[in-house]
Scaffold this active site. Structure first.
Site, PDB file in Angstrom:
ATOM      1  N   CYS B  86       8.440  -3.785  -2.715  1.00 15.53           N
ATOM      2  CA  CYS B  86       7.359  -3.555  -3.683  1.00 15.53           C
ATOM      3  C   CYS B  86       7.571  -2.243  -4.443  1.00 15.53           C
ATOM      4  CB  CYS B  86       6.008  -3.633  -2.989  1.00 15.53           C
ATOM      5  SG  CYS B  86       4.636  -3.792  -4.144  1.00 15.53           S
ATOM      6  N   HIS B 203       5.952  -8.644   0.570  1.00 16.36           N
ATOM      7  CA  HIS B 203       5.875  -7.709   1.694  1.00 16.36           C
ATOM      8  C   HIS B 203       6.181  -8.388   3.024  1.00 16.36           C
ATOM      9  CE1 HIS B 203       4.049  -4.211  -0.318  1.00 16.36           C
ATOM     10  NE2 HIS B 203       3.496  -5.092  -1.122  1.00 16.36           N
ATOM     11  N   GLU B 205       6.732  -6.947   5.789  1.00 18.65           N
ATOM     12  CA  GLU B 205       6.065  -6.195   6.867  1.00 18.65           C
ATOM     13  C   GLU B 205       4.596  -6.589   7.028  1.00 18.65           C
ATOM     14  OE1 GLU B 205       6.601  -5.087   3.916  1.00 18.65           O
ATOM     15  OE2 GLU B 205       4.937  -3.815   3.275  1.00 18.65           O
TER      16      GLU B 205
END
Lengths: 80, 230
Positions: B86, B203, B205
């Site tokens: 990002c 993302h 994560e």
């Protein structure tokens, strides 16, 4: 010395912000607004420099940070 | 093996990333401050998401002038793997470690949603343990995610098989309907010329816990570190 820099999106790159404003001004006014592009104006004050060296500094700032050469063009419109 | 999670003022996915790498995958990972001048001792660097330096001027632009980005550039130059997620992707394009740029979403709206992305190449240290064509569901959360590149760069990316991920539907079909932000050719992630630097807008994560909506991010991160570990 004070420099005035204009940063514009390169031609052909979609400017959704400009498009939103185009639609808004069309609603505001009956004029046939066919295109709106939005850029940035940056004012930079430099202490103790002559015009030539200030111009050189501003150009370096534009090349290294103020404009992204992939998407933007810049123009130093005034330096005095 | 030691992983660096680089954080800038305004980074906000650093905790999620460290959590995923350290506690979900069990790797030795630690934060690296933006003022650090070297990445010696690390085997891979992650640039996390967020709004570095407020995203002032352009997303990711100011972060490129920090000491740690000098270290990241040197690290990447040695062929070490660097991944930007990002805002990390935006920083890597601004730093010219990756081609192209990321501009305002074509809708002008901040997009916070789950998207599907397709693994477009397995020829990278990031996706080598994933089959080409694998569809992963991961969240995106960005205002400037529209990938742009000039025609020459785009052609080069395609010819050299450097598109890492593309937005797609659940079946893996890449079309305008599956493209959340107007990215050119549905590009969600790209690789550098030497294939050791990559960036992606989704993302991984944030997709590492079933309780929080999915675990596809684990597959992605596992592929990366599994491969680097050999």
């Amino acid at each position: 010395m004070k420099a005035l820099v204009i940063i514009r999106l390169k031609d052909g790159i979609l400017d959704p912000q400009g498009e939103a404003v185009r639609q808004a001004v069309r609603a505001l006014d009956k004029a046939k607004v066919s295109n709106v592009r939005i850029g940035k104006i940056i004012e930079i004050e430099i202490d103790g420099a002559d015009k030539t060296s200030a111009e050189k500094s501003v150009k370096a700032m534009c090349d290294k940070l103020l404009a992204n050469p992939v998407t933007e063009d810049y123009q130093i419109v005034d330096i005095s | 093996m030691k992983l660096a999670v680089v954080r800038f003022p305004g980074s906000n996915c650093d905790h999620d990333l460290l959590h995923a790498l350290k506690f979900r995958l069990g790797f030795d990972a630690e934060y690296v401050w933006w003022g650090k001048k070297t990445l010696e001792g690390y085997d891979m660097a992650f640039l996390s998401g967020g709004f570095s330096f407020g995203d002032y001027l352009r997303a990711g632009a100011i972060a490129t002038l920090t000491p740690v980005m000098g270290a990241v550039t040197e690290f990447a130059g040695k062929g070490k793997p660097v991944l930007g997620i990002c805002n990390g992707f935006q920083i890597l394009t601004e730093a010219k470690l990756l081609p192209g740029a990321l501009l305002h979403n074509s809708s002008m709206k901040f997009i916070c949603d789950d998207v599907n992305v397709k693994v477009e190449t397995a020829n990278s240290p990031f996706t080598g343990k994933l089959p080409k064509g694998e569809v992963l569901s991961m969240p995106v959360a960005h205002m400037e995610g529209r990938y742009v590149a000039d025609d020459v760069t785009l052609k080069k990316l395609e010819v050299e098989d450097r598109v890492l991920l593309r937005y797609c539907d659940a079946e893996g079909l890449v079309d305008d309907g599956a493209n959340p932000n107007g990215s050119i050719s549905g590009i969600a992630g790209v690789l550098s010329e030497k294939r050791n630097v990559a960036g992606l807008m989704p993302h991984p994560e944030r997709a590492c816990e079933k309780l929080l909506g999915g675990e596809d991010g684990i597959k992605f991160l596992q592929s990366i570190v599994g491969q680097i570990q050999g």
